[in-house]
Design an enzyme around this catalytic site. Structure first.
Site, PDB file in Angstrom:
ATOM      1  N   GLY A  24       5.792  13.851  56.513  1.00 21.14           N
ATOM      2  CA  GLY A  24       7.277  13.310  56.207  1.00 21.14           C
ATOM      3  C   GLY A  24       7.470  12.249  56.807  1.00 21.14           C
ATOM      4  O   GLY A  24       6.945  11.679  58.006  1.00 21.14           O
ATOM      5  N   GLY A  26      10.959   9.393  58.042  1.00 18.72           N
ATOM      6  CA  GLY A  26      12.562   8.776  57.818  1.00 18.72           C
ATOM      7  C   GLY A  26      12.363   7.362  58.024  1.00 18.72           C
ATOM      8  O   GLY A  26      11.378   6.749  58.426  1.00 18.72           O
ATOM      9  N   GLY A  27      13.717   6.688  58.301  1.00 17.18           N
ATOM     10  CA  GLY A  27      13.543   5.324  58.652  1.00 17.18           C
ATOM     11  C   GLY A  27      12.869   4.962  59.992  1.00 17.18           C
ATOM     12  O   GLY A  27      12.648   3.650  60.234  1.00 17.18           O
ATOM     13  N   SER A  29      10.954   7.326  62.190  1.00 14.58           N
ATOM     14  CA  SER A  29       9.864   8.202  62.563  1.00 14.58           C
ATOM     15  C   SER A  29       9.152   8.542  61.081  1.00 14.58           C
ATOM     16  O   SER A  29       9.427   8.700  60.183  1.00 14.58           O
ATOM     17  CB  SER A  29      10.414   9.207  63.260  1.00 14.58           C
ATOM     18  OG  SER A  29      11.160  10.094  62.336  1.00 14.58           O
ATOM     19  N   ASP A 140      22.752  16.078  63.115  1.00 17.79           N
ATOM     20  CA  ASP A 140      22.376  15.736  62.111  1.00 17.79           C
ATOM     21  C   ASP A 140      21.933  16.858  61.463  1.00 17.79           C
ATOM     22  O   ASP A 140      20.689  17.202  60.865  1.00 17.79           O
ATOM     23  CB  ASP A 140      21.224  14.979  62.301  1.00 17.79           C
ATOM     24  CG  ASP A 140      20.982  14.012  60.835  1.00 17.79           C
ATOM     25  OD1 ASP A 140      21.651  14.024  59.686  1.00 17.79           O
ATOM     26  OD2 ASP A 140      19.829  13.431  60.781  1.00 17.79           O
TER      27      ASP A 140
END
Length: 536
Positions: A24, A26-27, A29, A140
Site C-alpha cells: 500500500g 499514500g502521498g 509513506s 484520519d
C-alpha cells in the site's frame, strides 16, 4: 512517494527488516510486507518519504509519538513493534494482518447486514475511546484505516484493527507539509473543526466514525460533491440526507442518532464513540434509549454537559463550573462620591473614544460602501478611510485609497512605488479592502485552481498559507484564502486574507483584506466581514 522508489526497496533491508512486497502507499509513506530478521516474523513496515528524515524536529517527534502509540495495549489497535531511522529512512514496524480493509469490503460487497455492521463499528469505537483516554486523537478515521482479519472461510470471527496511529497528523506540519495547501485528513470523513483550523479532540474522531457508520449503513458517504472544496464546505455548512432516505427499512430514530454524531459543533455530539455506537444499535433494534432525548437539532437549546461516565474524558474534559454569583454589595453614594464616580465614567468614555479614533482612523463613526457593479458588497468601514471605485473593475477602501487604487489597477505587475513607502514608513496606513468580481473564480474548482485564479487578480507574486477554508459571507457559501502578495522587484509585502463568495446565477465576488506584514487588525476586519451584505 513514487512507485519507482517503492520498487527499489524490495529485496533490500531497512534496519533489521527485509523488504518483500509493496502492499500500500499514500502521498507521504509506503507500507511493505517485510521479514523481521531478528525474530523471524512477518511485519508490516511503513516507510516515510525520504525528505521527512531531513527535518530534525520531525524526526524527534516522529519517534516520540510512535512510542506513545506503541504503549497503547488494546486488541483493536495495530501493535507497533518498533519505530526508528535506518539509512536515512524513517520507519514503523507493525503487526502484519492478513485480510482486507473496510474500504475494500464496501467496494466489493456493499453495505453489510446491520448486525455485522454493529460488530465492526463497536470494535472501532472501543479502539478510539482507548486512544482518547490516553490523550491521542487519530484525525484520519476512514474505511481504508480499518483492517478486518478473520471472517468467512477462515474459521475465525471477524476482528477489527484500527491502523495508521503511528503518526498524528500534526507531526506533518512540523515538516512544512501544509505550506502548499495540502489538507491533512480525508475530505469524505473530516470534522468541521479540522477544516476550519479549530482545536480537535476525541469528538473529531467521533464525527469521522459517524461518517464511516453512515457509509456502512447506506453504501455512500454523508456528503458527495463534485470537488474537494465543495466537499469540505458541505461538512462545515450542510446537513447530510437522512439515513432513511437511502435505507427506508431502518427506523426514523436512526436519523436522530446520526444527526447527533454528525453535529457541526463538537459539544452537540456524543461524549464517547462507544456511546454513539450503542445508541445506533438501540435505534436500529427499535429499543427506547436516552440518547435521543439529549439531542436537539442546531438552533435549539442543547445540554452541553458530558454524558455520564465521560466527565473525566482527557481528550475533552468538562469545563470548570462558573462560580456562584456573589451578592451585590450595598454602596451608599454621597454627593461627593457620586460626582467622583461621574467624573471617572466620563474619563473612561473619553479615553475609549480617543482609543477608537486612533485605532480605526475615524473613531466610532463608520461609513458605508454601497454595492456597485464593480464591487457587489455593501459593507461598513472606518470613518478615517476613503473608498474608491475604479471604473467598473474593482473598489478599494483604505486610509491610503489613492495609493492602493494605483497598485491594484494592474494585476500581477502593479505599481508598488508608493505602497512600499507606506509599508516601511507608515505601516498603520498600509491596510484596507480590495473587492470586485471575477469570472475566473469558481468555488467548484480544486483548491489549486481556485488559488491560481486568485493570483491573477493580485498585483504581485502570491504565496498561500494553506488550503482554502469553507466559510459563509452574508449567508452565501464562500472560501477564505490566507496568503501574502509581494513586490518582485523591491521586496515590499502585504499580508492578506481573501473571501471568495459564490453568488447564485452571477460570477463569484471577492473581498480581500490586506495589511503591512504581521499587522492585520483582525477584530476590525472581522467586524467588517460580519456585516457585509452581498449584492447581485
Amino acid at each position: 512517494m513514487s512507485e519507482l522508489f517503492g520498487k527499489s526497496l524490495i529485496g533490500t533491508r531497512v534496519g533489521d527488516y527485509l523488504v518483500q512486497d509493496l502492499v500500500g502507499q499514500g502521498g507521504m509513506s509506503m507500507v511493505f510486507r517485510a521479514r523481521d530478521e531478528r525474530l523471524g516474523r512477518q511485519v508490516a513496515l511503513k516507510v516515510l518519504a525520504p525528505q521527512l528524515a531531513l527535518d530534525t524536529r520531525f524526526r524527534q517527534r516522529f519517534v516520540r509519538e510512535s512510542r506513545t502509540v506503541a504503549g497503547i495495549d488494546h486488541p483493536n489497535i495495530i501493535p507497533i513493534f518498533e519505530a526508528g531511522e535506518a539509512d536515512g529512512l524513517l520507519f514503523i514496524a507493525m503487526r502484519y494482518v492478513e485480510g482486507r480493509d473496510l474500504r475494500g469490503l464496501l467496494d466489493h460487497e456493499g453495505p453489510p447486514p446491520v448486525a455485522r455492521a454493529n460488530r465492526l463499528l463497536s470494535q472501532v469505537a472501543s479502539a478510539l475511546d482507548s486512544a482518547h483516554q490516553q490523550g491521542l486523537v487519530h484525525r484520519d478515521v476512514k474505511p481504508a484505516n480499518i483492517l478486518i482479519a478473520g471472517g468467512a472461510g477462515t474459521g475465525e470471527p471477524e476482528h477489527v484493527y484500527l491502523t495508521d496511529f503511528g503518526l498524528t497528523k500534526s507531526t506533518y506540519s512540523l515538516a512544512g507539509l501544509t505550506s502548499q495547501g495540502q489538507f491533512l485528513g480525508t475530505p469524505r470523513y473530516v470534522a468541521p473543526e479540522q477544516i476550519t483550523g479549530q482545536p480537535v479532540d476525541g469528538r473529531s474522531d467521533l464525527y469521522a466514525l459517524g461518517c464511516v457508520a453512515y457509509e456502512v449503513l447506506t453504501g455512500v458517504p454523508p456528503f458527495q460533491r463534485d470537488s474537494e472544496l465543495a466537499l469540505l464546505y458541505a461538512h462545515v455548512s450542510d446537513d447530510p440526507a437522512p439515513v432513511t432516505s437511502h435505507r427506508p427499512d431502518l427506523p426514523p430514530s436512526v436519523d436522530l442518532v446520526m444527526a447527533r454524531a454528525l453535529a457541526k459543533s463538537p459539544v452537540e455530539r456524543y461524549g464517547t464513540c462507544r456511546e454513539f455506537v450503542a445508541a445506533l444499535r438501540d435505534a436500529i433494534s427499535g429499543e427506547d434509549f436516552t440518547g435521543l432525548a439529549a439531542y436537539r437539532p442546531a438552533g435549539h437549546p442543547v445540554d452541553t454537559r458530558p454524558p455520564l461516565g465521560s466527565s473525566t474524558h482527557p481528550s475533552h474534559p468538562r469545563a470548570p463550573s462558573a462560580p456562584a454569583p456573589r451578592p451585590a454589595a450595598r454602596i451608599r453614594l454621597t454627593r461627593g462620591r457620586l460626582a467622583g464616580v461621574a467624573f471617572a465614567v466620563l474619563a473612561v468614555i473619553a479615553l475609549g473614544v480617543a482609543f477608537l479614533t486612533l485605532r480605526g482612523g475615524g473613531g466610532n463613526v463608520w461609513k458605508k460602501y454601497p454595492s456597485t457593479v464593480a464591487a457587489p458588497f455593501t459593507f461598513s468601514y472606518p470613518g478615517g478611510w476613503e473608498a474608491r471605485t475604479h471604473a467598473d473593475l474593482f473598489a478599494v477602501a483604505s486610509p491610503a485609497a489613492e495609493e492602493f487604487e494605483r497598485l491594484f489597477t494592474t494585476p500581477i505587475a502593479g505599481d508598488w512605488t508608493s505602497v512600499n513607502g507606506l509599508i516601511s514608513q507608515e505601516p498603520a496606513r498600509a491596510q484596507g479592502v480590495y473587492t470586485g468580481v471575477s469570472d475566473s473564480l469558481n468555488l467548484s474548482d480544486s483548491s489549486e485552481n481556485l488559488q491560481e485564479s486568485l493570483k491573477s487578480l493580485m498585483p504581485g507574486e502570491v504565496g498561500y498559507a494553506g488550503a482554502p477554508v469553507p466559510v459563509t459571507v452574508g449567508g452565501h457559501p464562500a472560501f477564505r484564502i490566507d496568503g501574502v502578495v509581494s513586490d518582485p522587484k523591491a521586496g515590499g509585502r502585504l499580508d492578506f486574507f481573501a473571501y471568495v463568495v459564490q453568488r447564485p446565477g452571477a460570477p463569484a465576488a471577492f473581498l480581500t483584506f490586506f495589511c503591512a506584514p504581521a499587522s492585520c487588525d483582525r477584530p476590525l476586519f472581522d467586524r467588517m466581514i460580519s456585516g457585509a451584505v452581498i449584492g447581485q
